[in-house]
Design a protein around this motif. Sequence first.
Motif, PDB file in Angstrom:
ATOM      1  N   GLU A 182      -8.456 -29.790  13.020  1.00  0.00           N
ATOM      2  CA  GLU A 182      -7.292 -29.473  12.001  1.00  0.00           C
ATOM      3  C   GLU A 182      -7.487 -30.606  10.994  1.00  0.00           C
ATOM      4  O   GLU A 182      -7.427 -31.784  11.457  1.00  0.00           O
ATOM      5  CB  GLU A 182      -6.096 -29.385  12.653  1.00  0.00           C
ATOM      6  N   GLY A 183      -7.528 -30.162   9.847  1.00  0.00           N
ATOM      7  CA  GLY A 183      -7.615 -31.268   8.579  1.00  0.00           C
ATOM      8  C   GLY A 183      -8.953 -31.907   8.583  1.00  0.00           C
ATOM      9  O   GLY A 183      -8.861 -32.774   7.657  1.00  0.00           O
ATOM     10  N   VAL A 184      -9.920 -31.548   9.328  1.00  0.00           N
ATOM     11  CA  VAL A 184     -11.453 -32.118   9.168  1.00  0.00           C
ATOM     12  C   VAL A 184     -12.260 -31.213   8.698  1.00  0.00           C
ATOM     13  O   VAL A 184     -13.029 -31.373   7.810  1.00  0.00           O
ATOM     14  CB  VAL A 184     -11.462 -32.864  10.241  1.00  0.00           C
ATOM     15  N   VAL A 185     -12.452 -30.406   9.822  1.00  0.00           N
ATOM     16  CA  VAL A 185     -13.654 -29.101   9.614  1.00  0.00           C
ATOM     17  C   VAL A 185     -13.117 -27.969   8.741  1.00  0.00           C
ATOM     18  O   VAL A 185     -12.899 -26.982   9.270  1.00  0.00           O
ATOM     19  CB  VAL A 185     -14.140 -28.981  10.826  1.00  0.00           C
ATOM     20  N   ASP A 186     -13.188 -28.277   7.423  1.00  0.00           N
ATOM     21  CA  ASP A 186     -12.777 -26.921   6.330  1.00  0.00           C
ATOM     22  C   ASP A 186     -14.089 -26.351   6.048  1.00  0.00           C
ATOM     23  O   ASP A 186     -15.054 -26.753   6.636  1.00  0.00           O
ATOM     24  CB  ASP A 186     -11.716 -27.820   5.333  1.00  0.00           C
ATOM     25  N   ALA A 187     -14.001 -25.472   5.132  1.00  0.00           N
ATOM     26  CA  ALA A 187     -14.914 -24.884   4.561  1.00  0.00           C
ATOM     27  C   ALA A 187     -16.100 -25.598   4.050  1.00  0.00           C
ATOM     28  O   ALA A 187     -17.400 -25.485   4.476  1.00  0.00           O
ATOM     29  CB  ALA A 187     -14.554 -24.013   3.529  1.00  0.00           C
TER      30      ALA A 187
ATOM     31  N   GLU B  27      -3.681 -11.555   2.872  1.00  0.00           N
ATOM     32  CA  GLU B  27      -4.862 -11.953   2.905  1.00  0.00           C
ATOM     33  C   GLU B  27      -5.164 -13.271   2.026  1.00  0.00           C
ATOM     34  O   GLU B  27      -6.150 -14.060   2.783  1.00  0.00           O
ATOM     35  CB  GLU B  27      -5.657 -10.901   1.900  1.00  0.00           C
ATOM     36  N   ARG B  28      -4.321 -13.910   1.380  1.00  0.00           N
ATOM     37  CA  ARG B  28      -4.537 -15.235   0.731  1.00  0.00           C
ATOM     38  C   ARG B  28      -4.695 -16.219   1.783  1.00  0.00           C
ATOM     39  O   ARG B  28      -5.292 -17.315   1.589  1.00  0.00           O
ATOM     40  CB  ARG B  28      -3.616 -15.474  -0.564  1.00  0.00           C
ATOM     41  N   VAL B  29      -3.834 -16.144   2.824  1.00  0.00           N
ATOM     42  CA  VAL B  29      -3.742 -17.085   3.841  1.00  0.00           C
ATOM     43  C   VAL B  29      -5.062 -17.128   4.594  1.00  0.00           C
ATOM     44  O   VAL B  29      -5.671 -18.275   4.748  1.00  0.00           O
ATOM     45  CB  VAL B  29      -2.711 -16.943   4.593  1.00  0.00           C
TER      46      VAL B  29
ATOM     47  N   CYS C 277     -10.385 -19.680   5.384  1.00  0.00           N
ATOM     48  CA  CYS C 277     -11.813 -19.147   5.581  1.00  0.00           C
ATOM     49  C   CYS C 277     -12.332 -18.517   4.336  1.00  0.00           C
ATOM     50  O   CYS C 277     -12.462 -17.359   4.271  1.00  0.00           O
ATOM     51  CB  CYS C 277     -11.857 -18.302   6.837  1.00  0.00           C
ATOM     52  N   PRO C 278     -12.780 -19.199   3.310  1.00  0.00           N
ATOM     53  CA  PRO C 278     -13.246 -18.610   2.205  1.00  0.00           C
ATOM     54  C   PRO C 278     -14.549 -17.906   2.456  1.00  0.00           C
ATOM     55  O   PRO C 278     -15.064 -17.280   1.761  1.00  0.00           O
ATOM     56  CB  PRO C 278     -13.402 -19.853   1.423  1.00  0.00           C
TER      57      PRO C 278
ATOM     58  N   GLY D  76     -18.260 -13.395   5.880  1.00  0.00           N
ATOM     59  CA  GLY D  76     -18.083 -14.307   7.209  1.00  0.00           C
ATOM     60  C   GLY D  76     -19.121 -15.186   7.726  1.00  0.00           C
ATOM     61  O   GLY D  76     -18.987 -15.554   8.715  1.00  0.00           O
ATOM     62  N   LYS D  77     -19.823 -15.862   6.817  1.00  0.00           N
ATOM     63  CA  LYS D  77     -20.747 -16.567   7.077  1.00  0.00           C
ATOM     64  C   LYS D  77     -20.811 -17.763   6.084  1.00  0.00           C
ATOM     65  O   LYS D  77     -20.289 -17.596   4.722  1.00  0.00           O
ATOM     66  CB  LYS D  77     -22.186 -16.038   7.116  1.00  0.00           C
ATOM     67  N   THR D  78     -21.238 -18.804   6.698  1.00  0.00           N
ATOM     68  CA  THR D  78     -21.509 -20.001   5.603  1.00  0.00           C
ATOM     69  C   THR D  78     -22.772 -19.806   4.868  1.00  0.00           C
ATOM     70  O   THR D  78     -23.378 -18.839   5.180  1.00  0.00           O
ATOM     71  CB  THR D  78     -21.694 -21.314   6.386  1.00  0.00           C
ATOM     72  N   TYR D  79     -22.987 -20.701   3.737  1.00  0.00           N
ATOM     73  CA  TYR D  79     -24.197 -20.370   2.943  1.00  0.00           C
ATOM     74  C   TYR D  79     -25.645 -20.420   3.583  1.00  0.00           C
ATOM     75  O   TYR D  79     -26.390 -19.906   3.163  1.00  0.00           O
ATOM     76  CB  TYR D  79     -24.278 -21.658   1.710  1.00  0.00           C
ATOM     77  N   ALA D  80     -25.388 -21.382   4.674  1.00  0.00           N
ATOM     78  CA  ALA D  80     -26.410 -21.214   5.670  1.00  0.00           C
ATOM     79  C   ALA D  80     -26.692 -20.168   6.706  1.00  0.00           C
ATOM     80  O   ALA D  80     -27.778 -19.935   7.143  1.00  0.00           O
ATOM     81  CB  ALA D  80     -26.641 -22.499   6.383  1.00  0.00           C
ATOM     82  N   GLY D  81     -25.672 -19.240   6.561  1.00  0.00           N
ATOM     83  CA  GLY D  81     -25.958 -17.965   7.329  1.00  0.00           C
ATOM     84  C   GLY D  81     -25.299 -17.945   8.757  1.00  0.00           C
ATOM     85  O   GLY D  81     -25.418 -17.217   9.618  1.00  0.00           O
ATOM     86  N   THR D  82     -24.461 -19.236   9.012  1.00  0.00           N
ATOM     87  CA  THR D  82     -23.806 -19.332  10.116  1.00  0.00           C
ATOM     88  C   THR D  82     -22.606 -18.596  10.344  1.00  0.00           C
ATOM     89  O   THR D  82     -21.723 -18.914   9.382  1.00  0.00           O
ATOM     90  CB  THR D  82     -23.599 -20.828  10.374  1.00  0.00           C
ATOM     91  N   PRO D  83     -22.115 -17.647  11.195  1.00  0.00           N
ATOM     92  CA  PRO D  83     -21.141 -16.968  11.163  1.00  0.00           C
ATOM     93  C   PRO D  83     -19.768 -17.897  11.588  1.00  0.00           C
ATOM     94  O   PRO D  83     -19.887 -18.837  12.195  1.00  0.00           O
ATOM     95  CB  PRO D  83     -21.209 -16.025  12.564  1.00  0.00           C
ATOM     96  N   VAL D  84     -18.709 -17.523  10.740  1.00  0.00           N
ATOM     97  CA  VAL D  84     -17.495 -18.215  11.064  1.00  0.00           C
ATOM     98  C   VAL D  84     -16.280 -17.374  11.407  1.00  0.00           C
ATOM     99  O   VAL D  84     -16.076 -16.520  10.825  1.00  0.00           O
ATOM    100  CB  VAL D  84     -17.019 -18.871   9.589  1.00  0.00           C
ATOM    101  N   ARG D  85     -15.799 -17.660  12.469  1.00  0.00           N
ATOM    102  CA  ARG D  85     -14.793 -17.109  13.182  1.00  0.00           C
ATOM    103  C   ARG D  85     -13.302 -17.533  12.965  1.00  0.00           C
ATOM    104  O   ARG D  85     -13.195 -18.635  13.153  1.00  0.00           O
ATOM    105  CB  ARG D  85     -14.997 -17.046  14.621  1.00  0.00           C
ATOM    106  N   ILE D  86     -12.318 -16.835  12.738  1.00  0.00           N
ATOM    107  CA  ILE D  86     -11.078 -17.251  12.611  1.00  0.00           C
ATOM    108  C   ILE D  86     -10.258 -17.446  13.688  1.00  0.00           C
ATOM    109  O   ILE D  86     -10.404 -16.775  14.505  1.00  0.00           O
ATOM    110  CB  ILE D  86     -10.345 -16.126  11.671  1.00  0.00           C
ATOM    111  N   GLN D  87      -9.592 -18.749  13.664  1.00  0.00           N
ATOM    112  CA  GLN D  87      -8.853 -18.913  14.766  1.00  0.00           C
ATOM    113  C   GLN D  87      -7.221 -18.923  14.408  1.00  0.00           C
ATOM    114  O   GLN D  87      -6.944 -19.114  13.524  1.00  0.00           O
ATOM    115  CB  GLN D  87      -9.048 -20.527  15.370  1.00  0.00           C
TER     116      GLN D  87
END
Length: 319
Positions: free
Chosen positions: A9-14, A43-45, A50-51, A57-68
Amino acid sequence: MKIILAPMEGVVDALMRDMLTRIGGYDLCITEFIRVVDQKLPERVFTRFCPELLTGGKTYAGTPVRIQLLGQDPHWLAENAVRAVELGSPGVDLNFGCPAKTVNKSRGGAVLLKETNQLYQIVKAVRDAVPPQYPVSAKIRLGYDDTSLTLDNAAAIAAAGASMLTVHARTKSDGYRPPAYWPWIAKIKQQVAIPLVANGEIWNATDARLCQQQSDCNDIMLGRGALALPNLAQSIRRDEPAMPWAQVLQLLMHYSEFEMCGDKSQYYCNRIKQWFSYLKLQYPQAAALFSQLRVLRKSSEILAALQQALHLAADDTTG
């Protein structure tokens, strides 16, 4: 072996997810938690937290990002879980581990580890609502005050249909004080059949191997260690040496440029200092520079100090 980047929280953002996954070694990222109370969030939240939803649903490097998601109401968590996957999240993670007092006072996070049946009801509601092709995972600690409900909680989450369970091997009362009690994860593994992920006190490749051995768990989640050593995942996966200090400084400059231009620029000073509080655990140079940065209040002053440090590090490597 799967290596997952933890939700801090507050550290590992997009931005942090983007930088660390570009370095490589991660199979999955989990977002900072989205607080759910009594409504279906707009949706905006979701895109604010999770931009990556806007890029498949992936980072630029192609790693999937799961919403918590974090909350206590099974119905509203289920409603928002459905919205998360509809918006492009490759699954949903449920937070039952956050130790923050403000979160626990509102009956969220680790305090739910006192309520085994509520854990079951939440996970079951979310699992029943989310289409079966999407994983529903959860993260817990060993307990709130003690470990008396550890096995019951894990069994309830598994029985409710969770796809995966990450275990931070400490209680809420333990906070982040070492050690992490990795053997407890092996006890959980004897009771539940779903995949487990071990988390807590993994600072280097040696820690990772010891964690895997004591937890009887091949998959791991990295949190603070990933901030202290930016190429920790690759160090574990490929036995890479620690990222050179000059390269870390370049990473910090890249982070600063994007953070200062973004919509969270007012938090830049605090965030860069917070990152240094972890870096100094691995890099003596970071400890020395942090003593200089901690008294600075302006972004421009911090950026100038980083630029000077980068020049000095470059001179050291060429000289």
